[in-house]
Design an enzyme around this catalytic site. Structure first.
Site, mmCIF file in Angstrom:
data_model
loop_
_atom_site.group_PDB
_atom_site.id
_atom_site.type_symbol
_atom_site.label_atom_id
_atom_site.label_comp_id
_atom_site.label_asym_id
_atom_site.label_seq_id
_atom_site.Cartn_x
_atom_site.Cartn_y
_atom_site.Cartn_z
ATOM 1 N N LYS A 1 0.840 -1.202 0.000
ATOM 2 C CA LYS A 1 0.000 0.000 0.000
ATOM 3 C C LYS A 1 0.873 1.249 0.000
ATOM 4 C CE LYS A 1 -3.896 1.820 2.778
ATOM 5 N NZ LYS A 1 -4.763 1.532 3.944
ATOM 6 N N SER B 1 -9.631 1.400 3.089
ATOM 7 C CA SER B 1 -8.812 2.173 2.194
ATOM 8 C C SER B 1 -7.764 1.354 1.432
ATOM 9 C CB SER B 1 -8.099 3.275 2.969
ATOM 10 O OG SER B 1 -7.240 2.727 3.937
ATOM 11 N N SER C 1 -9.631 -0.975 7.251
ATOM 12 C CA SER C 1 -9.097 -0.805 5.897
ATOM 13 C C SER C 1 -8.403 -2.004 5.283
ATOM 14 C CB SER C 1 -8.142 0.378 5.862
ATOM 15 O OG SER C 1 -8.886 1.541 5.680
HETATM 16 N N1 GLN Z 1 -12.987 3.590 6.459
HETATM 17 C C1 GLN Z 1 -12.425 4.029 7.705
HETATM 18 C C2 GLN Z 1 -12.111 5.487 7.630
HETATM 19 O O1 GLN Z 1 -12.361 6.079 6.613
HETATM 20 C C3 GLN Z 1 -11.224 3.215 8.038
HETATM 21 C C4 GLN Z 1 -10.037 3.576 7.266
HETATM 22 C C5 GLN Z 1 -8.828 2.816 7.628
HETATM 23 O O2 GLN Z 1 -8.894 1.781 8.309
HETATM 24 N N2 GLN Z 1 -7.683 3.342 7.246
HETATM 25 O O3 GLN Z 1 -11.611 6.064 8.558
#
Ligand code: GLN
Length: 486
Positions: free
Chosen positions: A76, A151, A175
Site C-alpha cells: 500500500k 482504504s 481498511s
Molecule cells: N474507512 C475508515 C475510515 O475512513 C477506516 C479507514 C482505515 O482503516 N484506514 O476512517
C-alpha cells in the site's frame, strides 16, 4: 488471466514449470500487472526501474528456500519503500520517495520477497471505497462498476485479480478487512503493537496497524509471521515472542467457543449478508465449535467514538504537511500564511479536509472535554466489553461489512453512509484486538461476502486456526472473479 499467483504454492509450481531469468521474471510480472491494471487501477504507479533493480536479489535461487523468497507482494502506498514513490494517494505527497524503508519492508526484504510498491488507496487511508484516491479509484475485479472497498483497495484488488500473490495494507478502522471482504480475499489486522508501524505514514497513531492480504489463510499466516515482532523504532510495538503462526494451520476447532454478539446481528445488515453469516456460523458449529451468545453493549457507540478519535489524531498527524516541513508547496503564494493556505487547499482532497476540520474541532479548547475526552472514555468501555466477552469465548464472529461492494459513486456524496460501512470493523481497532476477514460465499448480486473473526489481544493463532478450519471445509476462498482463468 491465468491463475498462477493464487497461492505461494501455485507460484512455486509456476516458477518450476516455466523457469525464467530474474530479469524476465520481473518483466513478466510487470506486464501482467500492466495489462489488467488498465481496467482496475490497483497501482498508482508501477516502477519498472525498481522491478529490474530488485529482480536479481529477489529471484536468486537461494532466496527460493525462504517461504516468501521471490514472492510478489504488493505494498500500500502509505508504507515507505526506500527510493520508490510513496504518495498515500495524495497530491500532498506527489513525487515523495522516502529515504528509508518501513520496518515491514526491511523484514520482507530479509525474507527475499519481491516488494511491489504503490498500491492504490483512499487518500491518506481516509475512506471505505478507494474513491478518495487523487489518482482515480481502483475497481473491483468481480464487477468493475463497483468499488473494491478501502482504504487498502489497491492491495485487495491486486490480490483478488491475481496480479500478485499477496499484499500489505493498513487498518485503522477496517481498511484491510473491509476491502478483503468486498473482493473475496483474506485480510488480517493484527493486535495493536504486534507489527511495527515504523515507516507507516500515520493516520491515527493509536489505531493504525499494518497487516497482510492473501487468497488463503496459509499465505496470510506466512506473511503475518514475516512482518510481526518487536521493533525498537516503534515505541508501541510489544516485546513478546512471535509464535509460529503456521503451526496453527490444519488444527481442528472442536470445543472452541465462538461468541455471536447479539448487537452485531440486528438491523442495518443486508439480508443476503445476514444469511451467509448464519450459514457460516452453522459451518463452524458443524466443525465442532461451540456457538454462544455474547454481548458487546457499547458497540453502538463505536462509529461515533471512532469519528472523534480518528480525525483528532489525523488532524494532528497531518499538521506537518504545510509546504515547509513536508509536502506539496504552492509556488505562487504572496506570503507565508497564503502559502500555508494555498498548499493545504490544493494538496489535500475533500475527505482529508473534512477529517482535519472534524479533528481540529474535537480537540479545540472547550470541546476537548465534551468530545475527545468523552470518546476516550467510551473507547475504554468498548475494550472492556471485549475483555469480558473473551473470558467466556475464544473468538467472536460477525459480518465484516454490512453490505457487499456498492457501485462507484453510490455513497461518495454521503459521508455518513460511507462511515457506516465500517460499523463492524471499527470496534477491533478501538480495542486494539486482532481480527480477520475471510470469504464466506456470495451475495445475491454475485459479489463476495466476508466473515469477521476477532480474538483477545495477541491471540492471532486462534484466529488462524478457526479461519483455516473454516476455509478448508467450505472452500469459499476458491471462488474468484470471472476474469481469472483456472
Ligand atoms: N474507512 C475508515 C475510515 O475512513 C477506516 C479507514 C482505515 O482503516 N484506514 O476512517
Amino acid at each position: 488471466m491465468k491463475d498462477i499467483f493464487k497461492s505461494i504454492e501455485a507460484y512455486r509450481l509456476w516458477e518450476k514449470e516455466e523457469p525464467r531469468s530474474p530479469e524476465d521474471k520481473a518483466s513478466f510480472i510487470a506486464d501482467r500487472i500492466d495489462v489488467s491494471d488498465r481496467d482496475l487501477n490497483a497501482f498508482i504507479t508501477l516502477d519498472r526501474e525498481a522491478f529490474s533493480r530488485k529482480a536479481k536479489a529477489a529471484f536468486s535461487p537461494e532466496r527460493r528456500k525462504s517461504p516468501l523468497g521471490g514472492v510478489p507482494v504488493a505494498v500500500k502506498s502509505n508504507i515507505c519503500v526506500e527510493g520508490e514513490l510513496t504518495t498515500c494517494a495524495s497530491r500532498m505527497l506527489e513525487g515523495f520517495r522516502p529515504p528509508y524503508n518501513a520496518t515491514v519492508i526491511e523484514k520482507l526484504d530479509h525474507e527475499g520477497a519481491f516488494v511491489i510498491s504503490g498500491a492504490n488507496m483512499d487518500e491518506f487511508a481516509f475512506g471505505s471505497s478507494c474513491e478518495t484516491s487523487a489518482y482515480g479509484p481502483s475497481r473491483n475485479p468481480w464487477d468493475e462498476d463497483r468499488i473494491p472497498g478501502g482504504s487498502s483497495g489497491g492491495s485487495a484488488v491486486a490480490v483478488s485479480s491475481g496480479q500478485v500473490v499477496c499484499a500489505l495494507g493498513s487498518d485503522t478502522g477496517g481498511s484491510i478487512r473491509q476491502p478483503a471482504s468486498l473482493c473475496g480475499v483474506v485480510g488480517f489486522k493484527p493486535t495493536y503493537g504486534r507489527v511495527s508501524r515504523y515507516g507507516l505514514i500515520a493516520f491515527a497513531s493509536s489505531l493504525d496497524q499494518i497487516g497482510p492480504l492473501a487468497r488463503n489463510v496459509t499465505d496470510c499466516a506466512t506473511l503475518l509471521k514475516a512482518i510481526s515482532g518487536y521493533d525498537e523504532k516503534d515505541s508501541t510495538s510489544v516485546n513478546i515472542e512471535v509464535p509460529d503462526y503456521c503451526a496453527s494451520l490444519g488444527m481442528d476447532i472442536k470445543g472452541m467457543k465462538v461468541g455471536m454478539p447479539s448487537e452485531y446481528f440486528q438491523e442495518g445488515i443486508d439480508g443476503d449478508v445476514q444469511e451467509r453469516l448464519r450459514e457460516a456460523v452453522k459451518a463452524l458449529e458443524e466443525l465442532g465449535a461451540e456457538i454462544l451468545e455474547v454481548s458487546l453493549p457499547h458497540t453502538r457507540y463505536a462509529v461515533s467514538c471512532y469519528y472523534i478519535i480518528g480525525p483528532a489524531e489525523a488532524s494532528s498527524n497531518l499538521g506537518r504537511y504545510d509546504g515547509v516541513h513536508y509536502g506539496y508547496r504552492d509556488e505562487e503564494a504572496r506570503d507565508m500564511i497564503d502559502m500555508y493556505v494555498r498548499s493545504r487547499t490544493e494538496g489535500f482532497g475533500d475527505e482529508a479536509k473534512r477529517r482535519i476540520i472534524l479533528g481540529t474541532y474535537a480537540l479545540s479548547s472547550g470541546y476537548y472535554e465534551a468530545y475527545y475526552l468523552k470518546a476516550l472514555k467510551v473507547r475504554t468501555c468498548i475494550a472492556e466489553d471485549f475483555r469480558k466477552a473473551f473470558e467466556v469465548c475464544d473468538a467472536i464472529v460477525t459480518p465484516t461489512s454490512p453490505t457487499t461492494a456498492f457501485r462507484i459513486g453510490e455513497k461518495s456524496n454521503d459521508p455518513l453512509k460511507m462511515y457506516l460501512s465500517d460499523i463492524f470493523t471499527i470496534p477491533a481497532n478501538l480495542a486494539g484486538i486482532p481480527a480477520v476477514s475471510i470469504p464466506c460465499g456470495l451475495g445475491d448480486n454475485g459479489m463476495p461476502v466476508g466473515m469477521q473473526l476477532m480474538a483477545a489481544p495477541f491471540a492471532e493463532e486462534k484466529l488462524i486456526r478457526i479461519a483455516h478450519a473454516f476455509e478448508r471445509n467450505t472452500g469459499f476462498h476458491e471462488l474468484k472473479p470471472g476474469t481469472i482463468e483456472d
